[in-house]
Design a protein around this motif. Sequence first.
Motif, PDB file in Angstrom:
ATOM      1  N   VAL A   1       0.835  -1.210   0.000  1.00 25.06           N
ATOM      2  CA  VAL A   1       0.000   0.000   0.000  1.00 25.06           C
ATOM      3  C   VAL A   1       0.865   1.254   0.000  1.00 25.06           C
ATOM      4  CG1 VAL A   1      -2.080   0.951   1.011  1.00 25.06           C
ATOM      5  CG2 VAL A   1      -1.289  -1.312   1.714  1.00 25.06           C
ATOM      6  N   GLN A   3       3.896   1.583  -0.921  1.00 27.04           N
ATOM      7  CA  GLN A   3       5.109   1.404  -1.716  1.00 27.04           C
ATOM      8  C   GLN A   3       5.602   2.694  -2.390  1.00 27.04           C
ATOM      9  OE1 GLN A   3       4.739  -1.943  -4.386  1.00 27.04           O
ATOM     10  NE2 GLN A   3       6.374  -1.157  -5.686  1.00 27.04           N
ATOM     11  N   ARG A   4       4.638   3.398  -3.035  1.00 28.02           N
ATOM     12  CA  ARG A   4       5.099   4.586  -3.756  1.00 28.02           C
ATOM     13  C   ARG A   4       5.422   5.727  -2.795  1.00 28.02           C
ATOM     14  NH1 ARG A   4       2.453   7.780  -8.875  1.00 28.02           N
ATOM     15  NH2 ARG A   4       4.361   8.959  -9.265  1.00 28.02           N
ATOM     16  N   LEU A   5       4.669   5.805  -1.693  1.00 28.22           N
ATOM     17  CA  LEU A   5       5.001   6.799  -0.664  1.00 28.22           C
ATOM     18  C   LEU A   5       6.409   6.568  -0.142  1.00 28.22           C
ATOM     19  CD1 LEU A   5       2.883   8.070   2.240  1.00 28.22           C
ATOM     20  CD2 LEU A   5       5.057   6.996   2.750  1.00 28.22           C
ATOM     21  N   GLU A   6       6.737   5.311   0.097  1.00 28.37           N
ATOM     22  CA  GLU A   6       8.073   5.007   0.605  1.00 28.37           C
ATOM     23  C   GLU A   6       9.144   5.318  -0.430  1.00 28.37           C
ATOM     24  OE1 GLU A   6       8.506   1.298   2.900  1.00 28.37           O
ATOM     25  OE2 GLU A   6       6.336   1.156   2.856  1.00 28.37           O
ATOM     26  N   ALA A   7       8.848   5.005  -1.697  1.00 28.58           N
ATOM     27  CA  ALA A   7       9.831   5.253  -2.747  1.00 28.58           C
ATOM     28  C   ALA A   7      10.116   6.745  -2.877  1.00 28.58           C
ATOM     29  CB  ALA A   7       9.341   4.698  -4.076  1.00 28.58           C
ATOM     30  N   PHE A   8       9.051   7.549  -2.864  1.00 29.68           N
ATOM     31  CA  PHE A   8       9.238   8.990  -2.977  1.00 29.68           C
ATOM     32  C   PHE A   8       9.986   9.530  -1.757  1.00 29.68           C
ATOM     33  CE2 PHE A   8       7.600  13.385  -2.434  1.00 29.68           C
ATOM     34  CZ  PHE A   8       8.074  13.929  -3.603  1.00 29.68           C
ATOM     35  N   SER A   9       9.597   9.050  -0.579  1.00 30.09           N
ATOM     36  CA  SER A   9      10.258   9.493   0.646  1.00 30.09           C
ATOM     37  C   SER A   9      11.730   9.103   0.636  1.00 30.09           C
ATOM     38  CB  SER A   9       9.576   8.869   1.870  1.00 30.09           C
ATOM     39  OG  SER A   9       8.202   9.187   1.881  1.00 30.09           O
ATOM     40  N   ASP A  10      12.007   7.855   0.251  1.00 29.06           N
ATOM     41  CA  ASP A  10      13.396   7.420   0.172  1.00 29.06           C
ATOM     42  C   ASP A  10      14.181   8.318  -0.771  1.00 29.06           C
ATOM     43  OD1 ASP A  10      12.880   5.414   1.888  1.00 29.06           O
ATOM     44  OD2 ASP A  10      13.026   3.784   0.446  1.00 29.06           O
ATOM     45  N   GLY A  11      13.541   8.701  -1.872  1.00 31.58           N
ATOM     46  CA  GLY A  11      14.199   9.596  -2.819  1.00 31.58           C
ATOM     47  C   GLY A  11      14.568  10.912  -2.157  1.00 31.58           C
ATOM     48  N   VAL A  12      13.613  11.508  -1.455  1.00 36.80           N
ATOM     49  CA  VAL A  12      13.885  12.797  -0.809  1.00 36.80           C
ATOM     50  C   VAL A  12      14.957  12.642   0.272  1.00 36.80           C
ATOM     51  CG1 VAL A  12      12.896  14.630   0.618  1.00 36.80           C
ATOM     52  CG2 VAL A  12      11.652  13.789  -1.370  1.00 36.80           C
ATOM     53  N   PHE A  13      14.845  11.604   1.103  1.00 34.89           N
ATOM     54  CA  PHE A  13      15.881  11.369   2.118  1.00 34.89           C
ATOM     55  C   PHE A  13      17.255  11.224   1.459  1.00 34.89           C
ATOM     56  CE2 PHE A  13      12.440   9.247   4.874  1.00 34.89           C
ATOM     57  CZ  PHE A  13      12.286  10.378   5.655  1.00 34.89           C
ATOM     58  N   ALA A  14      17.310  10.382   0.424  1.00 35.65           N
ATOM     59  CA  ALA A  14      18.592  10.105  -0.219  1.00 35.65           C
ATOM     60  C   ALA A  14      19.188  11.368  -0.832  1.00 35.65           C
ATOM     61  CB  ALA A  14      18.417   9.026  -1.296  1.00 35.65           C
ATOM     62  N   HIS A  63      11.374   4.088   7.883  1.00 35.40           N
ATOM     63  CA  HIS A  63      11.371   2.702   7.441  1.00 35.40           C
ATOM     64  C   HIS A  63      10.631   1.821   8.446  1.00 35.40           C
ATOM     65  CE1 HIS A  63      14.199  -0.659   5.755  1.00 35.40           C
ATOM     66  NE2 HIS A  63      12.948  -0.993   5.724  1.00 35.40           N
TER      67      HIS A  63
END
Lengths: 199, 199, 199, 199
Positions: A1, A3-14, A63
Amino acid sequence: VTQRLEAFSDGVFAIAITLLVLELKVPRGAGDGLGHALARQWPSYASYAVSFLVIGIIWVNHHAIFDHVDRIDRTLLFLNLALLGSVSVIPFPTALLAEYLREGGRASHVAAAVYAASMTAMGLGFGGIWLYATRHGFVALSPEQIRMVTRRFLLGNPFYALSIGLAFVSAYAVLAIAAVLALYYAVETGGGMRHRRRE
Amino acid sequence: VTQRLEAFSDGVFAIAITLLVLELKVPRGAGDGLGHALARQWPSYASYAVSFLVIGIIWVNHHAIFDHVDRIDRTLLFLNLALLGSVSVIPFPTALLAEYLREGGRASHVAAAVYAASMTAMGLGFGGIWLYATRHGFVALSPEQIRMVTRRFLLGNPFYALSIGLAFVSAYAVLAIAAVLALYYAVETGGGMRHRRRE
Amino acid sequence: VTQRLEAFSDGVFAIAITLLVLELKVPRGAGDGLGHALARQWPSYASYAVSFLVIGIIWVNHHAIFDHVDRIDRTLLFLNLALLGSVSVIPFPTALLAEYLREGGRASHVAAAVYAASMTAMGLGFGGIWLYATRHGFVALSPEQIRMVTRRFLLGNPFYALSIGLAFVSAYAVLAIAAVLALYYAVETGGGMRHRRRE
Amino acid sequence: VTQRLEAFSDGVFAIAITLLVLELKVPRGAGDGLGHALARQWPSYASYAVSFLVIGIIWVNHHAIFDHVDRIDRTLLFLNLALLGSVSVIPFPTALLAEYLREGGRASHVAAAVYAASMTAMGLGFGGIWLYATRHGFVALSPEQIRMVTRRFLLGNPFYALSIGLAFVSAYAVLAIAAVLALYYAVETGGGMRHRRRE
């Protein structure tokens, strides 16, 4: 559910964590004094290290939270966006503190207060996500576990807030508090939260 | 189907939103006047906040659209690329507006018009994706739902376009309109679009 | 199989395409002449647009290739790394061309030749991946389809290479060729390559 | 299990590798001497190429390791964060070396020593992950395979460490050693590690 929120967040964190390096400036025309010029920049390295640690630990905890979040809604998306805003702005107060830490006096206090305010905003953003998600039953943990984790997640906030005032006493203290809180969150595993294996 | 398109788009959104922070400049040599120097930079913070909100909300809506898109073709890939182009350029008009907003006079109007034009391009890019995807039956929603969402998605465009002209009356008004539209899109849940659980 | 390779590649594409915006400089102290100052920067916008298009189209084609790649090995990883190297360097020749395009004379020719060389490197990197992957049977397409796509993918290379020489005649021509090739690759769907639905 | 860790890591690798391009500076006002001005910048290109290769190869090896990691814990997350810290800082020593390599004398030695120290930190970070993961049984390989890979992964560390001292003899040697080690890790496939197909 999530997944995309986490991907975008990971992008911003990274990206935020990696952009910090742009604040480390190569001394120009230092000649034989390069070693000293680099050493004089230690506030840059210290601010870099603390901010790197802070963002890294937020990422680990983000995470950990979203491993247990089973549902999201539009409000949670925006609370997450607010957190990302407070994270992605961190390179600015970091550079500000690096520039004025050694100067002492009023400027260093103002810079440190801005840094502390930025940490506070981030702590509130994180706490907001957690409180909203738990109160709306989006988090698949027992009430007891939630209580334990809540205590832990909210613990940092008064310290961050206090460090805004403390900035006017000592700019160094602000950096030290941010470092200590980051290490605390790194070491303290939060009891209730076990790493959940994704199926 | 849309997994890699979404991953690439998320990447561009995440980077554009995080690069905005590079426009926040540390005042050099401000000494005891650091507080004032930081306060004088408020147009930078305002532009930063509005652009952050705008990109963040586009991301949320992009997310919402592609949750319902069941098919993509080459044209949609390129329409999406056009949208990403309009998004990834946003740090430039943001910096431009931050630099000239307080100056007043002709320069602030030109800067605001460029900012408004950039918002308009983004609105058109977004509308283009939606119209193309719905007209080619790529969107798994009922005609009624599509009509409702279409009205909502296209609503911002005339306002963005009007704000180009308005820029020559007041630069501040452009920033205000962008902020209000972003908040409108944040609050208005679009009726027909429920968050679809990914299986 | 290629999931993490694609994720990393998408990251590099997304970052390189978004970093291009950093080459768009806000004119400082332009005052009432801001409109003209912005207009004088048109080579920046033209270079930005062409490079954005080029990277975007490479991404679409990279996407198309790896949809059909069933196996990877270490060599392919490194060929892909070489392609990413040629892509991630593009902001540099883009900024170089933007800076010297209007100057005319020798400087503009040198800048255009560097830009053309960078496009050539990228074309070779892309062709290298395709030839390696097809010759080692990593691509799940019929020989006939592979032949058609190969013709198409290799077509750009002689033009890119020729444009290095052409740079010394006209810098503008280099930008035009890069734009035309990008549009060609955007429009020409490659016949043999249908978008394959991921299961 | 390691999906989000890998996604975040890929993000940091991709950003760090792409940010390197920001160290390539467009010569300003070079006029007809642009060709020479570009040629004089060769240490920038050399440092760029070596650092790009180093980060790229770490990515490939990170990929290879986590293909075989079946479990992660909080400590491994932080070891990975330490590695990412050493990777994301690489643009700084790269720019430093580019600036001072040609200057010769003390400054070039100091810059090279910082670069070598940064490579050493990265080597230690990588070795730390491997040792921790293998000793805690997180790696699904036979003891024999693990022994082979361990020998190989740790091989670079003494060379990196030695190159810190060597920096004070020759700055060029440091760059050469980093390049040779990167190529060694690129070519040497590690025997025990076959590319594992993700199911």
